[in-house]
Each structure stands twice: as structure tokens, then as C-alpha cells.
Enzyme design. Structure first.
Site, short mmCIF file in Angstrom:
data_model
loop_
_atom_site.label_atom_id
_atom_site.label_comp_id
_atom_site.label_asym_id
_atom_site.label_seq_id
_atom_site.Cartn_x
_atom_site.Cartn_y
_atom_site.Cartn_z
N SER A 38 0.84 -1.20 0.00
CA SER A 38 0.00 0.00 0.00
C SER A 38 0.88 1.25 0.00
O SER A 38 1.96 1.26 0.61
CB SER A 38 -0.86 -0.01 1.27
OG SER A 38 -1.50 1.23 1.46
N TYR A 89 -1.87 -0.89 10.87
CA TYR A 89 -2.13 -1.41 9.52
C TYR A 89 -0.96 -1.10 8.59
O TYR A 89 -0.40 -1.99 7.94
CB TYR A 89 -3.44 -0.84 8.94
CG TYR A 89 -3.57 -1.12 7.47
CD1 TYR A 89 -3.83 -2.41 7.02
CD2 TYR A 89 -3.36 -0.12 6.52
CE1 TYR A 89 -3.90 -2.69 5.66
CE2 TYR A 89 -3.43 -0.39 5.17
CZ TYR A 89 -3.69 -1.68 4.74
OH TYR A 89 -3.74 -1.95 3.40
N LYS A 130 2.16 -3.59 6.63
CA LYS A 130 2.57 -3.62 5.21
C LYS A 130 4.07 -3.38 5.09
O LYS A 130 4.75 -4.04 4.30
CB LYS A 130 1.80 -2.56 4.41
CG LYS A 130 0.31 -2.83 4.30
CD LYS A 130 -0.01 -4.09 3.51
CE LYS A 130 -1.49 -4.35 3.37
NZ LYS A 130 -1.79 -5.67 2.81
P1 NAD Z 1 -11.17 -6.94 1.08
O1 NAD Z 1 -11.45 -6.92 2.55
O2 NAD Z 1 -12.29 -6.79 0.14
O3 NAD Z 1 -10.39 -8.29 0.71
C1 NAD Z 1 -9.60 -9.00 1.61
C2 NAD Z 1 -10.07 -10.45 1.59
O4 NAD Z 1 -9.27 -11.22 2.46
C3 NAD Z 1 -11.53 -10.60 2.04
O5 NAD Z 1 -12.24 -11.30 1.03
C4 NAD Z 1 -11.43 -11.40 3.35
O6 NAD Z 1 -12.54 -12.28 3.50
C5 NAD Z 1 -10.12 -12.12 3.16
N1 NAD Z 1 -9.42 -12.45 4.40
C6 NAD Z 1 -9.15 -11.65 5.47
N2 NAD Z 1 -8.43 -12.30 6.40
C7 NAD Z 1 -8.23 -13.56 5.91
C8 NAD Z 1 -7.55 -14.71 6.40
N3 NAD Z 1 -6.92 -14.71 7.59
N4 NAD Z 1 -7.54 -15.83 5.64
C9 NAD Z 1 -8.20 -15.85 4.43
N5 NAD Z 1 -8.84 -14.80 3.93
C10 NAD Z 1 -8.86 -13.65 4.65
O7 NAD Z 1 -10.05 -5.85 0.82
P2 NAD Z 1 -9.40 -5.34 -0.53
O8 NAD Z 1 -9.68 -3.89 -0.62
O9 NAD Z 1 -9.73 -6.20 -1.66
O10 NAD Z 1 -7.86 -5.48 -0.15
C11 NAD Z 1 -7.08 -6.55 -0.59
C12 NAD Z 1 -5.64 -6.30 -0.15
O11 NAD Z 1 -5.18 -5.08 -0.68
C13 NAD Z 1 -5.46 -6.21 1.38
O12 NAD Z 1 -4.27 -6.86 1.72
C14 NAD Z 1 -5.34 -4.72 1.61
O13 NAD Z 1 -4.57 -4.41 2.75
C15 NAD Z 1 -4.63 -4.28 0.35
N6 NAD Z 1 -4.85 -2.85 0.04
C16 NAD Z 1 -6.14 -2.38 -0.07
C17 NAD Z 1 -6.36 -1.03 -0.33
C18 NAD Z 1 -7.75 -0.47 -0.39
O14 NAD Z 1 -7.91 0.74 -0.17
N7 NAD Z 1 -8.78 -1.26 -0.71
C19 NAD Z 1 -5.26 -0.17 -0.51
C20 NAD Z 1 -3.98 -0.70 -0.42
C21 NAD Z 1 -3.77 -2.05 -0.14
C1 WQD Z 2 -9.41 9.81 0.86
C2 WQD Z 2 -9.59 11.32 1.06
C3 WQD Z 2 -9.84 11.95 3.35
C4 WQD Z 2 -13.70 9.93 3.89
C5 WQD Z 2 -6.91 4.81 3.12
C6 WQD Z 2 -5.86 4.10 3.92
C7 WQD Z 2 -4.78 3.60 3.03
C8 WQD Z 2 -5.34 2.79 1.86
C9 WQD Z 2 -6.48 3.45 1.18
C10 WQD Z 2 -5.18 0.47 2.38
C11 WQD Z 2 -8.80 11.88 2.23
C12 WQD Z 2 -11.10 12.26 2.57
C13 WQD Z 2 -12.52 10.42 3.37
C14 WQD Z 2 -14.75 10.85 4.24
C15 WQD Z 2 -13.34 12.66 3.50
N1 WQD Z 2 -5.85 1.53 2.31
N2 WQD Z 2 -12.34 11.77 3.18
N3 WQD Z 2 -14.52 12.17 4.03
O1 WQD Z 2 -7.11 7.87 3.83
O2 WQD Z 2 -6.20 8.17 1.47
O3 WQD Z 2 -6.31 5.91 2.46
O4 WQD Z 2 -7.44 3.90 2.15
O5 WQD Z 2 -4.02 0.31 2.23
O6 WQD Z 2 -3.93 2.85 3.83
O7 WQD Z 2 -5.32 5.01 4.87
O8 WQD Z 2 -8.39 7.01 1.81
O9 WQD Z 2 -10.74 7.06 1.06
O10 WQD Z 2 -10.25 7.19 3.54
O11 WQD Z 2 -9.68 9.14 2.09
O12 WQD Z 2 -13.20 13.87 3.34
O13 WQD Z 2 -15.81 10.44 4.73
O14 WQD Z 2 -10.96 11.58 1.35
O15 WQD Z 2 -9.57 12.98 4.29
O16 WQD Z 2 -8.38 13.17 1.86
P1 WQD Z 2 -6.97 7.37 2.46
P2 WQD Z 2 -9.85 7.54 2.14
#
Ligand code: NAD
Ligand code: WQD
Length: 339
Positions: free
Chosen positions: A125, A151, A155
Site C-alpha cells: 500500500s 495497519y 505492510k
Molecule cells: P477486502 O477486505 O475486500 O479483501 C480482503 C479479503 O481477504 C476478504 O475477502 C477477506 O474475506 C479475506 N481475508 C481476510 N483475512 C483472511 C484470512 N486470515 N484468511 C483468508 N482470507 C482472509 O479488501 P481489498 O480492498 O480487496 O484489499 C485486498 C488487499 O489489498 C489487502 O491486503 C489490503 O490491505 C490491500 N490494500 C487495499 C487497499 C484499499 O484501499 N482497498 C489499498 C492498499 C492495499
Molecule cells: C481519501 C480522502 C480523506 C472519507 C486509506 C488508507 C490507506 C489505503 C487506502 C489500504 C482523504 C477524505 C474520506 C470521508 C473525507 N488503504 N475523506 N470524508 O485515507 O487516502 O487511504 O485507504 O491500504 O492505507 O489510509 O483514503 O478514502 O479514507 O480518504 O473527506 O468520509 O478523502 O480525508 O483526503 P486514504 P480515504
């Protein structure tokens, strides 16, 4: 290639499964369904016409995952998306976050070793960059700066574990993909984001307001040093992100590599709300409130390395992402049906 997708029933995993199958690969999924529903896998099968074996298990259950891999041998590569991802929750339950995010990764590395799987792509991330010292963020930008939540630390620590594992085993190919802000949904409207409870992230929240299940969007601060005073982020369409996984897998070479997956285009909170209003044809009530603790003013990628080395770029716009998210939202107002 036959690819084991952990977390493949989740938001990014389901889109990645579709992209892999459409690129000619076979997919098998392990997911404990803690954050999603088996319906997601049924819908991957509907979109692609392929059968997708699903093991419902915790990835930390090494024996179960090893058995599944043996059953579907040969498995050529793993994409590890399973894990917990809510920043606020990670502050309240840090031990659970370290346990699940690190524990799943270590269990997988052991299963891969035993089964002779030599290729791994990991969901990292942009959060590992913490407070940016310079923008846009390149893969050489410092990580670990002001990482305020467990979190993000999971990562960063996993990236270090993977880098050590690759250094110790010359045949291993490991890629960490640093996602910026994933948004949007598949154009079919069959798969999309299905957060538990009230969403923390901006687009799912805005979408709930547009459909009328939440009242108004709270804009977290309009006094940042940005063009309109609201936070700037790099919102990447989940289908572009999924394509990035296929490219990473197909180009993975021995050793450890890191890539930013972003568009390089900063978009403000107000820009995103306006784009969603255009896509949905609805007016979205909004109110300016205080900054959210831990937020940075701006975060966006320099995606040049992924373009150069993987031949990958993000092609879809924020308008495409809003259109597709809205299509998913209106077809599935309550997300996937839960059994
Ligand atoms: P998501 O919650 O939709 O997907 C994660 C999946 O993992 C879910 O389907 C959940 O059921 C499964 N899971 C959780 N713990 C588990 C375990 N112990 N064993 C087996 N399955 C398990 O989330 P997503 O948005 O698709 O995220 C996927 C990956 O990408 C995550 O590792 C997340 O940290 C990373 N990521 C997400 C974002 C974001 O904003 N969505 C940003 C950066 C990184
Ligand atoms: C985006 C922008 C908020 C909600 C998070 C995690 C990051 C990654 C992605 C996994 C910011 C603003 C948000 C609201 C708002 N996840 N905001 N009102 O914070 O960039 O990233 O998700 O890895 O680790 O920290 O994403 O969508 O929460 O926010 O004004 O109700 O929207 O301040 O500027 P963020 P976000």
C-alpha cells in the site's frame, strides 16, 4: 499459469481473478469470507465462464492451504491479497492486525517453499510512505515516515520479510505492489466493493450518500495546502489495478521488486464528489468538518517504473470509476447477498 489468489473473493481479489482468467491464466482462491461472500466467486465465474475452485479457510491454516495447493498442482504463483485493512480498527486491535497480516504471509511463504512455488505478488500500500517528503512518490521515496497506525506498519514489515526471503533464495521472484486509492467496480456491475458497516473510505461513503442510505458526506478539512484546500489522492480504477497484477506476475523475475500502482493524477475530495454527482445524476449533500487525524494533505504516485518495467499504465479516469461504482451500487444496494 495457475495462480493461487488469497483474498480472491474480496474487492481487489475478485477483479484480479477476472483479469487473470481473461489473460488466459487459471485461478484458485483461498478466502475465509470474513470480509466478503462466496457470491463474489460465483460472479467471477459468471463474468468469465471459468470454474474457480474456492477453499474457505484462514490462510494461517497452513495444512489446509497446502492440501488445496496439492489438490490443484501444479500451482505456479501466488498473489497474496488476504488480510485486514481498516486503519482505525488496526489502532483498536493492533495484535489482531499483526497476527492476521503477518501470520498469513509467513504461512504462505512456508506453503510455497514446500510446494516449490517460486513466484509471489503481494498487496502492499502507498500507506508505507507515511507523510510524503516529496511528490509524486517514487519507489525510492522513504518509507516508514510517521507511520501512525499498525495497519501501515504491517505492510512495511511484510515488505521487509519478503525482501529478506527473496535475498536468501535466489530462485524466488517476489513483487510488492504499492496500491494508491482503489476505486470503481467491474463494468458488468456484478462485482464491486462491499464494505462491512459504514464505509471509512471516500468513494463508498459518497456512493451511500448518493443512493440515500447515508445523509451527507463529511469533507475532512478544507484548509490543506492544496488547490481547493481538500486532500489530494491518486484514485486508481480497480480494473486498472487488477491488470497491474497480471503484468507484475508475467514480468516477475528472480529477486525482490516494488512498484507503485497509481495514475499519477492528484484528485481532490471536492473533485471526486463532483465527479460522482455527474456519474449518478444525483446531488450529494456535503459539509466541511475538521481534518481527520492521521490524514496527509496529498499522496500521489509517480507510476513511471511500472510503465517502464511492466508495460502497465492506468487507463481509466475518475469519471469511469464513478460510473462503474454507481452501476455496482444501484444493482447491489445492499452489496452481495449474504447466506
Ligand atoms: P477486502 O477486505 O475486500 O479483501 C480482503 C479479503 O481477504 C476478504 O475477502 C477477506 O474475506 C479475506 N481475508 C481476510 N483475512 C483472511 C484470512 N486470515 N484468511 C483468508 N482470507 C482472509 O479488501 P481489498 O480492498 O480487496 O484489499 C485486498 C488487499 O489489498 C489487502 O491486503 C489490503 O490491505 C490491500 N490494500 C487495499 C487497499 C484499499 O484501499 N482497498 C489499498 C492498499 C492495499
Ligand atoms: C481519501 C480522502 C480523506 C472519507 C486509506 C488508507 C490507506 C489505503 C487506502 C489500504 C482523504 C477524505 C474520506 C470521508 C473525507 N488503504 N475523506 N470524508 O485515507 O487516502 O487511504 O485507504 O491500504 O492505507 O489510509 O483514503 O478514502 O479514507 O480518504 O473527506 O468520509 O478523502 O480525508 O483526503 P486514504 P480515504
Amino acid at each position: 499459469m495457475r495462480v493461487l489468489l488469497t483474498g480472491g473473493a474480496g474487492y481487489i481479489g475478485a477483479h484480479t481473478a477476472v483479469a487473470l482468467i481473461e489473460a488466459g491464466h487459471d485461478v484458485i482462491i483461498v478466502d475465509d469470507l470474513s470480509g466478503t461472500s462466496a457470491e463474489a466467486v460465483a460472479r467471477i465465474e459468471t463474468i468469465t465462464g471459468a470454474a474457480v475452485p474456492l477453499l474457505v479457510a484462514d490462510v494461517r491454516d497452513e495444512a489446509a492451504v497446502a492440501g488445496f495447493v496439492a489438490e490443484h498442482a501444479p500451482v505456479d504463483a501466488v498473489i497474496h491479497l488476504a488480510g485486514l485493512k481498516a486503519v482505525g480498527e488496526s489502532m483498536a486491535e493492533p495484535v489482531r492486525y499483526y497476527d492476521v497480516n503477518l501470520g498469513t504471509t509467513i504461512a504462505l511463504l512456508k506453503v510455497m517453499d514446500t510446494a516449490g512455488i517460486r513466484s509471489l505478488v503481494f498487496s502492499s500500500s502507498a500507506t508505507v510512505y507515511g507523510t510524503p517528503e516529496q511528490l509524486p512518490l517514487t519507489e525510492e521515496s522513504p518509507t516508514g515516515i510517521d507511520l501512525a497506525n499498525p495497519y501501515g506498519k504491517t505492510k512495511r514489515i511484510i515488505e521487509e520479510i519478503l525482501s529478506d526471503a527473496a535475498a536468501a533464495d535466489p530462485g524466488l521472484a517476489v513483487v510488492s505492489l504499492r496500491y494508491f486509492n482503489p476505486v470503481g467496480a467491474h463494468t458488468s456491475g456484478l462485482i464491486g466493493e462491499d464494505p462491512n458497516g459504514i464505509p471509512n473510505n471516500l468513494m463508498p461513503f459518497v456512493s451511500r450518500v448518493a443512493i440515500g442510505s447515508l445523509e451527507q458526506v463529511a469533507v475532512f478539512g478544507d484548509d490543506y495546502d492544496t488547490p481547493d484546500g481538500t486532500g489530494l489522492r491518486d484514485y486508481i480504477h480497480v480494473s486498472d489495478l487488477a491488470a497491474g497484477h497480471v503484468a507484475a506476475l508475467e514480468h516477475a523475475a528472480s529477486g525482490y521488486a516494488v512498484y507503485n500502482l497509481g495514475t499519477g493524477e492528484p484528485v481532490s475530495v471536492l473533485d471526486l464528489i463532483a465527479a460522482f454527482e455527474r456519474a449518478s445524476g444525483r446531488s450529494i449533500p456535503q459539509v466541511i468538518v475538521a481534518r481527520r487525524p492521521g490524514d496527509v494533505a496529498a499522496s500521489y504516485a509517480d507510476p513511471a517504473k511500472a510503465q517502464r518495467e511492466l508495460g502497465w499504465t492506468a487507463d481509466l479516469s475518475i469519471d469511469d470509476a464513478c460510473r462503474d461504482y454507481w452501476n455496482w451500487q444501484t444493482q447491489n444496494p445492499d452489496g452481495y447477498p449474504r447466506g
